[in-house]
Write an enzyme that holds these catalytic residues in place. Structure first.
Site, short mmCIF file in Angstrom:
data_model
loop_
_atom_site.label_atom_id
_atom_site.label_comp_id
_atom_site.label_asym_id
_atom_site.label_seq_id
_atom_site.Cartn_x
_atom_site.Cartn_y
_atom_site.Cartn_z
N ALA A 80 0.87 -1.17 0.00
CA ALA A 80 0.00 0.00 0.00
C ALA A 80 0.91 1.22 0.00
CB ALA A 80 -0.89 0.00 1.23
N GLY B 171 7.20 -5.30 -6.95
CA GLY B 171 6.64 -6.49 -7.59
C GLY B 171 5.30 -6.22 -8.23
N GLU C 55 12.44 -7.20 -3.02
CA GLU C 55 11.54 -6.82 -1.92
C GLU C 55 10.80 -8.02 -1.33
OE1 GLU C 55 10.60 -2.13 -2.88
OE2 GLU C 55 9.04 -3.61 -3.31
N GLU D 99 19.41 4.95 -17.03
CA GLU D 99 20.00 6.21 -16.58
C GLU D 99 18.99 7.35 -16.60
OE1 GLU D 99 23.29 6.58 -19.27
OE2 GLU D 99 24.50 5.09 -18.21
N TYR E 228 18.44 10.23 -19.31
CA TYR E 228 19.52 10.06 -20.28
C TYR E 228 19.44 8.74 -21.03
CZ TYR E 228 21.26 13.91 -17.47
OH TYR E 228 21.37 15.10 -16.79
N ASP F 164 10.22 0.30 -12.47
CA ASP F 164 9.38 -0.90 -12.47
C ASP F 164 8.57 -0.99 -13.75
OD1 ASP F 164 10.33 -1.17 -9.87
OD2 ASP F 164 8.56 -0.19 -9.01
N MET G 283 5.40 7.27 -17.73
CA MET G 283 5.09 7.05 -16.31
C MET G 283 5.52 8.24 -15.45
SD MET G 283 3.79 5.12 -14.02
CE MET G 283 3.89 4.66 -12.29
#
Length: 291
Positions: free
Chosen positions: A11, A40, A136, A206, A209, A240, A270
């Protein structure tokens, strides 16, 4: 083909701040957003939104039913997400006015995944399927070893960086994905160079870049790739999103460099959005964006 993802589910509590908090400083947030996150879950949602068939392996607490339902809504197969006697993992995310972030994570159920669940999930896997991993949860090394022996392609995002986990997982990894800082940490802690890592393909991101691709077949020379130029508002989940899209592209049969270009476009889009899993674009969003 199927992408199996052993990954965290969190959460996310995301606070907008004028700047990142300094030691000893008290700072008022200008906004608070709650949503689905965890590296994940983000990767599973990204791969699903990129038209991949994704089966998530993980755990939530009794308070995490909403997270499982949200992942199902985004197209993720949740049959192997266990409910355990631990609180659902959560993250406190601080985002400044330039889109940079600092994150505090409570592991919770992500470190209480039942030990037999990976074998149960992979019992239906076939040669050529993909196993996606990050740092994780527990059991990455066992899952990587099992998947490698079964002929699956193992993609390992070595984040958050953990030297011990990296040493155990990398020998069973086909594609290693990490950012430039994590790459420096990996080489410094192992004392190895790229050829000695034993991974055939290493992708180093990166940010604005772009990044570089290193492959054994090309003598480890850096193959540069670019990312579209955008104005970032929140970098949470961008890496991710890149990894999830990369896995989905490869799963759909794309050549590696084409999958990287797709992933770079998705990561760029994103960062123009606030949030984590709930903000990840799908293929139509990407097409409509013109990136």
């Amino acid at each position: 083909m199927t992408i199996y993802n052993l990954g965290s589910i969190n959460a996310d509590l995301s606070y907008a701040l004028p700047h990142l908090v300094a030691p000893g400083e008290t700072l008022a947030a200008t906004d608070l957003r709650r949503g689905l996150g965890g590296k994940g879950a983000n990767m599973s949602v990204a791969a699903a939104r990129a038209a991949g068939r994704v089966l998530h392996i993980g755990a939530v607490g009794a308070d995490g039913g909403w997270a499982v339902e949200r992942m199902m809504e985004y197209g993720v197969d949740t049959r192997h997400i266990a409910t355990v006697d631990a609180p659902t993992g959560h993250a406190i995310i601080m985002v400044d006015s330039h889109g940079e972030n600092s994150i505090i994570i409570h592991r919770g159920a992500n470190y209480a995944i039942p030990k037999d669940i990976v074998a149960q999930a992979l019992s239906d896997a076939s040669t050529g399927d993909i196993l996606l991993l990050q740092n994780e949860t527990l059991m990455q090394a066992e899952a990587a070893r099992m998947a490698h022996d079964m002929g699956l392609r193992v993609i390992y995002a070595a984040a958050p960086f953990d030297a011990e986990a990296a040493r155990e997982v990398i020998p069973h990894t086909d594609i290693l994905v990490l950012n430039a800082i994590e790459m420096e940490q990996l080489l410094a802690t192992t004392g190895m160079d790229l050829p000695k890592l034993g991974v055939g393909c290493v992708i180093v991101t990166e940010g604005r870049y772009g990044g570089r691709l290193h492959r054994a077949e090309n003598g480890w020379a850096a193959e540069r790739f670019e990312t579209p130029k955008v104005e970032p508002v929140d970098t949470t989940g961008a890496g991710d999103t890149f990894t999830g899209y990369l896995a989905a592209g490869l799963d759909r049969g794309m050549p590696l460099q084409q999958a990287i270009r797709l992933a770079s476009r998705a990561g760029a889009l994103m960062v123009t959005r606030h949030g984590a899993a709930d903000a990840i674009p799908d293929l139509k969003d990407l097409q409509d964006s013109g990136l």
